[in-house]
Scaffold this motif. Structure first.
Motif, PDB file in Angstrom:
ATOM      1  N   THR A  91    -162.370 106.147  30.757  1.00  9.98           N
ATOM      2  CA  THR A  91    -163.073 105.083  31.615  1.00  9.98           C
ATOM      3  C   THR A  91    -162.679 105.197  33.073  1.00  9.98           C
ATOM      4  OG1 THR A  91    -163.329 103.876  29.334  1.00  9.98           O
ATOM      5  CG2 THR A  91    -163.805 102.728  31.475  1.00  9.98           C
ATOM      6  N   ALA A  92    -161.369 105.261  33.337  1.00  7.38           N
ATOM      7  CA  ALA A  92    -161.211 105.213  34.540  1.00  7.38           C
ATOM      8  C   ALA A  92    -161.790 106.318  35.527  1.00  7.38           C
ATOM      9  CB  ALA A  92    -159.530 105.225  34.622  1.00  7.38           C
ATOM     10  N   ARG A  93    -161.512 107.585  34.690  1.00  5.49           N
ATOM     11  CA  ARG A  93    -162.245 108.759  35.511  1.00  5.49           C
ATOM     12  C   ARG A  93    -163.631 108.566  35.891  1.00  5.49           C
ATOM     13  NH1 ARG A  93    -157.310 110.229  36.352  1.00  5.49           N
ATOM     14  NH2 ARG A  93    -156.671 112.572  36.712  1.00  5.49           N
ATOM     15  N   ARG A  94    -164.246 107.972  34.755  1.00  9.63           N
ATOM     16  CA  ARG A  94    -165.879 107.871  34.981  1.00  9.63           C
ATOM     17  C   ARG A  94    -165.999 106.602  36.228  1.00  9.63           C
ATOM     18  NH1 ARG A  94    -167.848 103.181  32.452  1.00  9.63           N
ATOM     19  NH2 ARG A  94    -167.033 103.926  30.105  1.00  9.63           N
ATOM     20  N   CYS A  95    -165.211 105.829  36.163  1.00 14.44           N
ATOM     21  CA  CYS A  95    -165.398 104.982  37.344  1.00 14.44           C
ATOM     22  C   CYS A  95    -165.022 105.696  38.651  1.00 14.44           C
ATOM     23  CB  CYS A  95    -164.162 103.931  37.447  1.00 14.44           C
ATOM     24  SG  CYS A  95    -164.684 102.501  36.075  1.00 14.44           S
ATOM     25  N   ALA A  96    -164.122 106.602  38.604  1.00 14.87           N
ATOM     26  CA  ALA A  96    -164.053 107.553  39.824  1.00 14.87           C
ATOM     27  C   ALA A  96    -165.034 108.037  40.218  1.00 14.87           C
ATOM     28  CB  ALA A  96    -162.742 108.533  39.487  1.00 14.87           C
ATOM     29  N   ARG A  97    -165.927 108.839  39.251  1.00 15.84           N
ATOM     30  CA  ARG A  97    -167.060 109.736  39.445  1.00 15.84           C
ATOM     31  C   ARG A  97    -168.201 108.577  40.011  1.00 15.84           C
ATOM     32  NH1 ARG A  97    -164.517 113.177  36.168  1.00 15.84           N
ATOM     33  NH2 ARG A  97    -164.588 111.742  34.410  1.00 15.84           N
ATOM     34  N   GLU A  98    -168.100 107.458  39.386  1.00 15.78           N
ATOM     35  CA  GLU A  98    -169.346 106.527  39.892  1.00 15.78           C
ATOM     36  C   GLU A  98    -168.952 106.141  41.147  1.00 15.78           C
ATOM     37  OE1 GLU A  98    -169.207 102.953  37.212  1.00 15.78           O
ATOM     38  OE2 GLU A  98    -170.181 104.183  35.650  1.00 15.78           O
ATOM     39  N   ALA A  99    -167.828 105.924  41.570  1.00 19.10           N
ATOM     40  CA  ALA A  99    -167.447 105.765  42.971  1.00 19.10           C
ATOM     41  C   ALA A  99    -167.580 106.782  43.927  1.00 19.10           C
ATOM     42  CB  ALA A  99    -166.044 105.237  43.267  1.00 19.10           C
ATOM     43  N   MET A 100    -167.689 108.132  43.440  1.00 18.25           N
ATOM     44  CA  MET A 100    -167.957 109.128  44.268  1.00 18.25           C
ATOM     45  C   MET A 100    -169.381 109.561  44.470  1.00 18.25           C
ATOM     46  SD  MET A 100    -165.161 111.837  42.560  1.00 18.25           S
ATOM     47  CE  MET A 100    -166.196 113.263  42.794  1.00 18.25           C
ATOM     48  N   GLY A 101    -170.090 109.147  43.476  1.00 17.28           N
ATOM     49  CA  GLY A 101    -171.818 109.089  43.467  1.00 17.28           C
ATOM     50  C   GLY A 101    -172.318 108.372  44.456  1.00 17.28           C
ATOM     51  N   ILE A 102    -171.579 107.167  44.529  1.00 19.60           N
ATOM     52  CA  ILE A 102    -172.213 106.214  45.553  1.00 19.60           C
ATOM     53  C   ILE A 102    -172.112 106.733  47.108  1.00 19.60           C
ATOM     54  CG2 ILE A 102    -171.824 104.028  46.823  1.00 19.60           C
ATOM     55  CD1 ILE A 102    -170.642 102.837  44.205  1.00 19.60           C
ATOM     56  N   VAL A 159    -165.435 101.955  51.793  1.00 18.67           N
ATOM     57  CA  VAL A 159    -164.953 102.152  50.237  1.00 18.67           C
ATOM     58  C   VAL A 159    -165.926 101.899  49.352  1.00 18.67           C
ATOM     59  CG1 VAL A 159    -162.903 101.665  48.745  1.00 18.67           C
ATOM     60  CG2 VAL A 159    -162.438 101.810  51.164  1.00 18.67           C
ATOM     61  N   SER A 160    -166.159 102.753  48.452  1.00 18.10           N
ATOM     62  CA  SER A 160    -166.981 102.671  47.172  1.00 18.10           C
ATOM     63  C   SER A 160    -166.021 102.469  46.035  1.00 18.10           C
ATOM     64  CB  SER A 160    -167.710 103.983  46.990  1.00 18.10           C
ATOM     65  OG  SER A 160    -168.659 104.276  48.222  1.00 18.10           O
ATOM     66  N   ILE A 161    -166.548 101.592  45.346  1.00 15.06           N
ATOM     67  CA  ILE A 161    -165.750 100.931  44.102  1.00 15.06           C
ATOM     68  C   ILE A 161    -166.774 100.920  42.902  1.00 15.06           C
ATOM     69  CG2 ILE A 161    -164.648  98.891  43.354  1.00 15.06           C
ATOM     70  CD1 ILE A 161    -164.444  97.998  46.442  1.00 15.06           C
ATOM     71  N   ALA A 162    -165.737 101.073  41.804  1.00 13.51           N
ATOM     72  CA  ALA A 162    -166.675 101.005  40.425  1.00 13.51           C
ATOM     73  C   ALA A 162    -165.508 100.598  39.550  1.00 13.51           C
ATOM     74  CB  ALA A 162    -167.025 102.265  39.801  1.00 13.51           C
ATOM     75  N   GLU A 163    -165.699  99.692  38.617  1.00 13.35           N
ATOM     76  CA  GLU A 163    -164.912  98.930  37.567  1.00 13.35           C
ATOM     77  C   GLU A 163    -165.507  99.010  36.336  1.00 13.35           C
ATOM     78  OE1 GLU A 163    -163.936  96.619  41.504  1.00 13.35           O
ATOM     79  OE2 GLU A 163    -165.687  97.298  40.582  1.00 13.35           O
ATOM     80  N   ALA A 164    -164.617  98.752  35.321  1.00 12.72           N
ATOM     81  CA  ALA A 164    -165.223  98.602  33.968  1.00 12.72           C
ATOM     82  C   ALA A 164    -163.968  97.417  33.176  1.00 12.72           C
ATOM     83  CB  ALA A 164    -165.246  99.806  33.184  1.00 12.72           C
ATOM     84  N   TYR A 165    -164.339  96.672  32.319  1.00 17.25           N
ATOM     85  CA  TYR A 165    -163.506  95.785  31.740  1.00 17.25           C
ATOM     86  C   TYR A 165    -163.521  96.370  30.149  1.00 17.25           C
ATOM     87  CZ  TYR A 165    -163.602  92.326  35.324  1.00 17.25           C
ATOM     88  OH  TYR A 165    -163.555  91.639  36.625  1.00 17.25           O
ATOM     89  N   VAL A 166    -164.325  97.155  29.633  1.00 18.97           N
ATOM     90  CA  VAL A 166    -164.182  97.672  28.359  1.00 18.97           C
ATOM     91  C   VAL A 166    -164.538  99.090  28.142  1.00 18.97           C
ATOM     92  CG1 VAL A 166    -165.046  95.275  27.064  1.00 18.97           C
ATOM     93  CG2 VAL A 166    -166.672  97.285  28.072  1.00 18.97           C
ATOM     94  N   ASP A 167    -164.110  99.734  27.198  1.00 21.92           N
ATOM     95  CA  ASP A 167    -164.117 101.156  27.017  1.00 21.92           C
ATOM     96  C   ASP A 167    -165.428 101.695  26.165  1.00 21.92           C
ATOM     97  OD1 ASP A 167    -161.934 101.624  28.704  1.00 21.92           O
ATOM     98  OD2 ASP A 167    -160.721 101.330  26.972  1.00 21.92           O
ATOM     99  N   ASP A 168    -166.009 102.739  26.373  1.00 23.01           N
ATOM    100  CA  ASP A 168    -167.055 103.017  25.327  1.00 23.01           C
ATOM    101  C   ASP A 168    -166.345 103.943  24.377  1.00 23.01           C
ATOM    102  OD1 ASP A 168    -168.961 104.496  23.703  1.00 23.01           O
ATOM    103  OD2 ASP A 168    -169.974 104.923  25.481  1.00 23.01           O
ATOM    104  N   GLU A 169    -166.004 103.505  23.313  1.00 24.83           N
ATOM    105  CA  GLU A 169    -165.114 104.435  22.384  1.00 24.83           C
ATOM    106  C   GLU A 169    -165.636 105.663  21.897  1.00 24.83           C
ATOM    107  OE1 GLU A 169    -163.520 102.278  18.958  1.00 24.83           O
ATOM    108  OE2 GLU A 169    -162.786 100.517  20.150  1.00 24.83           O
ATOM    109  N   SER A 170    -167.154 105.948  22.011  1.00 25.22           N
ATOM    110  CA  SER A 170    -167.689 107.232  21.663  1.00 25.22           C
ATOM    111  C   SER A 170    -167.632 108.335  23.050  1.00 25.22           C
ATOM    112  CB  SER A 170    -168.776 106.962  21.309  1.00 25.22           C
ATOM    113  OG  SER A 170    -169.770 106.289  22.221  1.00 25.22           O
TER     114      SER A 170
END
Length: 218
Positions: free
Chosen positions: A51-62, A16-27
């Protein structure tokens, strides 16, 4: 809680590929094809989504998959590219996604919640026969843990893994939970007639969060 990537990785198989974030990029803008999903959302909700959807794409990219819009299905479940299974979660201070090839992992569910007590009215809604007695036993042994919140999170993870496989609704009261506080695992027994009788998961508590994860082998 230790580094979140390490923690989630300890709850899920290595495939399983995983990506997380603790903060958001407001821009950060919405990914093309997802703008309409949050066009009426409050700013905080929108940032969590992006941010959560970006994490999903990062995990997919792995896994070697190009970034694509992740649209919701009929039950608001993320619709993954063909051949992938995945799950997304976000709560205050934490966003994460887990993705795997269906050939390796058929079902995935992750959930994160603030480690605090559930409102009493919610406890009544999410507990199945036997759950309240089990929570009382756990609370007597370890009163510092909000076991009701853990149960809620675990059932959320179970549903996220369940629905893409069964394609039927599973209510909170349609599964009863047994938590092992020593091994930090849980087993959900499905109470309705279904092709899947049980789900097994793992959990971790720390840093103000409850994080649960369920995986089902292909």
């Amino acid at each position: 809680m230790a580094d979140s990537l390490t923690v989630l990785a300890s709850l899920l198989p290595p495939q399983v590929s995983i990506a997380e974030a603790y903060v958001d990029d407001e821009s950060e803008p919405c990914f093309p094809g997802e703008e309409d999903l949050v066009e009426k959302a409050a700013p905080g909700r929108r940032r969590e989504f992006v941010t959560a959807r970006r994490c999903a794409r990062e995990a997919m990219g792995i896994l070697g998959h190009p970034p694509v819009a992740i649209r919701p299905g009929p039950k608001r479940e993320p619709l993954w590219p063909e051949g992938l299974a995945g799950s997304i979660t976000h709560c205050t201070g934490y966003r994460a996604a887990a993705v795997a090839r269906i050939a390796d992992v058929a079902g995935l569910g992750i959930d994160a919640e603030p480690h605090g007590p559930l409102p009493h009215r919610v406890v009544d809604v999410v507990t199945a026969p036997g759950d309240l007695e089990h929570l009382a036993e756990l609370a007597k042994a370890e009163p510092g843990v909000h076991w009701d919140r853990l149960l809620f999170s675990a059932k959320e993870s179970v549903y996220k893994a369940w629905y893409p496989l069964a394609r039927t609704w599973l209510g909170f009261q349609d599964a009863t939970l047994v938590i092992d506080p020593v091994e930090r695992t849980f087993t959900a027994r499905i109470l309705i007639e279904a092709p899947i009788a049980e789900f097994h998961g793992r959990y971790v508590i720390g840093n103000g969060l409850v994080v649960t994860a369920v995986s089902r082998s292909a």
